[in-house]
Enzyme design. Structure first.
Site, PDB file in Angstrom:
ATOM      1  N   GLU A 168       0.769  -1.187   0.103  1.00  0.00           N
ATOM      2  CA  GLU A 168      -0.169   0.107   0.022  1.00  0.00           C
ATOM      3  C   GLU A 168       0.916   1.191   0.092  1.00  0.00           C
ATOM      4  OE1 GLU A 168      -2.892   0.370   3.353  1.00  0.00           O
ATOM      5  OE2 GLU A 168      -3.562   2.260   2.704  1.00  0.00           O
ATOM      6  N   ARG A 216       4.892 -12.638  10.035  1.00  0.00           N
ATOM      7  CA  ARG A 216       5.601 -11.203   9.670  1.00  0.00           C
ATOM      8  C   ARG A 216       6.946 -11.225  10.288  1.00  0.00           C
ATOM      9  NH1 ARG A 216       3.343  -6.099   9.746  1.00  0.00           N
ATOM     10  NH2 ARG A 216       1.645  -6.715   8.629  1.00  0.00           N
ATOM     11  N   LYS A 230       3.980   0.834   9.817  1.00  0.00           N
ATOM     12  CA  LYS A 230       4.305   2.029   9.060  1.00  0.00           C
ATOM     13  C   LYS A 230       3.612   3.336   9.477  1.00  0.00           C
ATOM     14  CE  LYS A 230       3.155   0.070   4.902  1.00  0.00           C
ATOM     15  NZ  LYS A 230       2.608   0.144   3.648  1.00  0.00           N
TER      16      LYS A 230
HETATM   17  P1  ATP Z   1       2.442  -2.250   8.506  1.00  0.00           P
HETATM   18  O1  ATP Z   1       1.782  -3.190   9.004  1.00  0.00           O
HETATM   19  O2  ATP Z   1       3.853  -2.068   8.652  1.00  0.00           O
HETATM   20  O3  ATP Z   1       1.824  -0.802   8.074  1.00  0.00           O
HETATM   21  P2  ATP Z   1       1.321  -3.321   5.992  1.00  0.00           P
HETATM   22  O4  ATP Z   1       1.165  -4.842   6.175  1.00  0.00           O
HETATM   23  O5  ATP Z   1       0.087  -2.470   5.980  1.00  0.00           O
HETATM   24  O6  ATP Z   1       2.509  -2.661   6.918  1.00  0.00           O
HETATM   25  P3  ATP Z   1       1.739  -3.274   3.062  1.00  0.00           P
HETATM   26  O7  ATP Z   1       2.065  -2.233   2.443  1.00  0.00           O
HETATM   27  O8  ATP Z   1       0.116  -3.715   2.968  1.00  0.00           O
HETATM   28  O9  ATP Z   1       2.133  -2.962   4.584  1.00  0.00           O
HETATM   29  O10 ATP Z   1       2.581  -4.457   2.992  1.00  0.00           O
HETATM   30  C1  ATP Z   1       2.724  -5.006   1.427  1.00  0.00           C
HETATM   31  C2  ATP Z   1       3.029  -6.583   1.709  1.00  0.00           C
HETATM   32  O11 ATP Z   1       4.328  -6.723   2.738  1.00  0.00           O
HETATM   33  C3  ATP Z   1       2.089  -7.262   2.292  1.00  0.00           C
HETATM   34  O12 ATP Z   1       1.912  -8.442   1.670  1.00  0.00           O
HETATM   35  C4  ATP Z   1       2.437  -7.590   3.718  1.00  0.00           C
HETATM   36  O13 ATP Z   1       2.034  -8.918   4.028  1.00  0.00           O
HETATM   37  C5  ATP Z   1       3.795  -7.573   3.872  1.00  0.00           C
HETATM   38  N1  ATP Z   1       4.608  -7.063   4.993  1.00  0.00           N
HETATM   39  C6  ATP Z   1       4.336  -6.182   5.742  1.00  0.00           C
HETATM   40  N2  ATP Z   1       4.994  -6.059   6.826  1.00  0.00           N
HETATM   41  C7  ATP Z   1       5.726  -7.120   6.995  1.00  0.00           C
HETATM   42  C8  ATP Z   1       6.526  -7.681   7.892  1.00  0.00           C
HETATM   43  N3  ATP Z   1       6.815  -7.151   9.007  1.00  0.00           N
HETATM   44  N4  ATP Z   1       7.074  -8.797   7.653  1.00  0.00           N
HETATM   45  C9  ATP Z   1       6.696  -9.686   6.400  1.00  0.00           C
HETATM   46  N5  ATP Z   1       5.946  -8.993   5.530  1.00  0.00           N
HETATM   47  C10 ATP Z   1       5.353  -8.209   5.562  1.00  0.00           C
HETATM   48 MG    MG Z   2      -1.674  -3.525   4.604  1.00  0.00          MG
END
Ligand code: ATP
Ligand code: MG
Length: 562
Positions: free
Chosen positions: A37, A263, A273
């Protein structure tokens, strides 16, 4: 990229794919995607997901798409899109011509929503957010049906179209999937599929005032792109029934398989984020790429290499079990890589003046220094010696304990690549602080070789006063001073766990070669650690160095303990 290692370790997702290929599922295709995102910069957790998705496709001869999940207009920005593309490319991965945006599918998604309505599987609901919450029920109690649930298909089609046309205010209506208000899985209790939100979208502008929700968008985007394995983190496990439901009831031509993994969490840092954005916006750090941040751009500025991050992703593996990885493992990976590639150099961070009384004033004395003992092709360079030099203050003790093998009154040490020197006299200021040492040298020890087989116990580094230069060096510690900064006592937040001493700026003496350097170049300062020329504050002829990591291998110590 000759260095790139194959994604070697086995994991449960590879087993699933291997099995699928054996059964010729998806006609033997493997197609993954990385779906960020664009609401912030990527962090090391995302790197795990990137390495996994691109690595799997690479290993099984498949493809990976980069898809921006941009269904949330308010928080998304062009800057984030650009930085995410830069970071994925920098990590060494290529989506070729497969760059997509979920917003490209808004028209198709709208049509799918209409199909849901036509099938009697979605309705326009006018409950307020409070009512929706109240009717949703709890984990223990089933929900109750919305009074708008049994509207006719015609009425729903009419209202949904008018929602799209902007006839109703924000938040006054939603389109909801008609599933099961008594489902034990709360995600299945008539989830919202579309909401009204008048917000400018970074790609579609003001074309839409209704936006599809994540769960609806995600499965259909995967399907539209022909994704075979939709890999995401564990928090989406409970959403999988909904992912499958949308695809099943819409009878889509293909049905990607959602697979969840744990994760990445690392100690001494936060990884959400939202929290990283707060650190940036409230000025606790110097931007998303602050070298203390766990962002890809921060790690890059700190001196991490793509190979080290890929190596890290490989070593942590992929599992279903949540855990916290020691930051020491990440540091181990960069140390391993830089040890092979970083040019050695001499720098003194905390200088103490040394005058060598029997050394001639005006001679030019060029000494050979190896550029990298780990790399036979790295060659050597000349170091100029002089009567006055600087050594590290920590390398002298007036009254040394037994185990201290460096300089002390009457003691002889080797200056790296130069000479044996002996401390003759200690000069102090009025406060009693040592400000200078008077030493003698042995001309016969040139190059640091013992002239007669006599041994010295210590070798220390040095920089010539006459030829050396000054440079700013930034030394970092963990951004947080607790292992799990997300945990804060009552009334406090993660911000209260910030380490006030995470950045120390010193004025160092460095060998002259270190002034003619380019941003991003990496060095090992002998005995001190790895350092990288900062890309933000360095000027031509005036470099600023970031300390990437120390030399001490705390990780192998931890690993050897058991
Ligand atoms: P955050 O929780 O840090 O805001 P998010 O999951 O909302 O992160 P996205 O941009 O939606 O962030 O993530 C893109 C991809 O990266 C998704 O498939 C998500 O599952 C993966 N991802 C995000 N954070 C992690 C992490 N800590 N470890 C592994 N994969 C991750
Ligand atoms: Mg997300």
């Amino acid at each position: 990229m000759a260095e790139k290692e194959s994604f070697s370790t086995n994991n449960f997702i590879k087993s699933i794919i291997t099995e699928d290929l054996k059964n010729n599922k998806n006609n033997g295709r493997v197609h993954t995607r990385f779906p960020p995102e664009p609401n912030g910069y990527l962090h090391i957790g995302h790197a795990k997901s990137i390495c996994l998705n691109f690595g799997l496709a690479e290993e099984f001869g498949g493809l990976t798409n980069l898809r921006f999940d941009d269904t949330n207009p308010e928080k998304e920005e062009e800057e984030y899109v650009r930085s995410i593309m830069d970071d994925v490319r920098w990590l060494g991965f290529d989506w070729e011509d497969r760059l997509f945006f979920a917003s490209d599918y808004f028209d198709k998604l709208y049509d799918y929503a209409v199909q849901l309505i036509k099938k009697g599987l979605a309705y326009v609901c006018e409950q307020t957010p409070e009512e929706v919450r109240e009717y949703r029920g709890t984990l223990k109690e089933p929900g109750r049906e919305s009074p708008y649930r049994n509207r006719s298909i015609e009425e729903n089609l009419d209202l949904f179209e008018r929602m799209k046309n902007g006839e109703f205010p924000d938040g006054s209506m939603t389109l909801r999937a008609k599933i099961d208000m008594a489902s034990p899985n709360i995600n299945m209790r008539d989830p919202v599929t579309y909401r009204i939100k008048r917000a400018h979208h970074h790609r579609t502008g003001d074309k839409w005032c209704i936006y599809p929700m994540y769960d609806f968008t995600h499965c259909l985007s995967d399907m539209l792109e022909g994704i075979t394995h939709s890999i995401c983190t564990l928090e989406f496990e409970d959403h999988r029934p909904l992912y499958d439901w949308y695809l099943d009831v819409l009878e889509t031509p293909c049905h990607p398989q959602q697979i969840e993994f744990a994760r990445l969490n690392i100690n001494y840092t936060v990884m959400s984020k939202r929290k990283l954005l707060q650190l940036v916006q409230e000025g606790y750090v110097d931007g998303w790429d602050d070298p203390r941040m766990p962002t890809i751009s921060g790690l890059r500025r700190r001196g991490y290499t793509p190979a080290s991050i890929r190596d890290f992703a490989d070593r942590i593996g992929v599992t279903k079990a949540e855990g916290i990885v020691d930051i020491g493992l990440l540091e181990f990976c960069i140390r391993e890589d830089l040890n092979k590639i970083a040019q050695r150099a001499m720098a003194v961070l905390n200088p103490l003046k040394v005058t060598i009384e029997n050394y001639p004033e005006d001679i030019v004395d060029e000494l050979d220094a190896q550029n990298n003992p780990e790399d036979p092709n790295a060659g050597s360079r000349k170091l100029l010696f002089s009567k006055v030099i600087y050594i590290e203050r920590e390398d002298f003790m007036e009254d040394p304990p037994k185990k201290f093998f460096r300089l002390a009154p009457g003691r002889e040490v080797r200056l790296r690549y130069a000479y044996f020197i002996t401390c003759k006299e200690v000069i102090k200021n009025e406060q009693g602080e040592v400000i200078e040492l008077i030493c003698t040298y042995d001309p016969a020890s040139r190059g640091g070789n013992s002239p007669d087989g006599r041994k010295v116990q210590g070798t220390i580094h040095w920089v010539s006063e006459k030829y050396g230069k000054q440079a700013e060096v930034r030394i970092y510690d963990h951004l947080f001073n607790t292992e799990n900064p997300d945990v804060a006592p009552e009334g406090k937040t993660f911000l209260d766990n910030l380490n006030p001493n995470s950045l120390k700026i010193v004025n160092a003496y460095v060998e002259p070669m270190l002034i003619e350097v380019k941003p991003g170049e990496k060095f090992q300062f002998e005995r001190l650690g790895y350092f990288c020329v900062d890309t933000k504050y360095s000027e031509i002829g005036k470099p600023v160095f970031n300390k990437t990591v120390g030399l001490k291998d705390t990780w192998s110590k931890i690993a050897n303990k058991d």
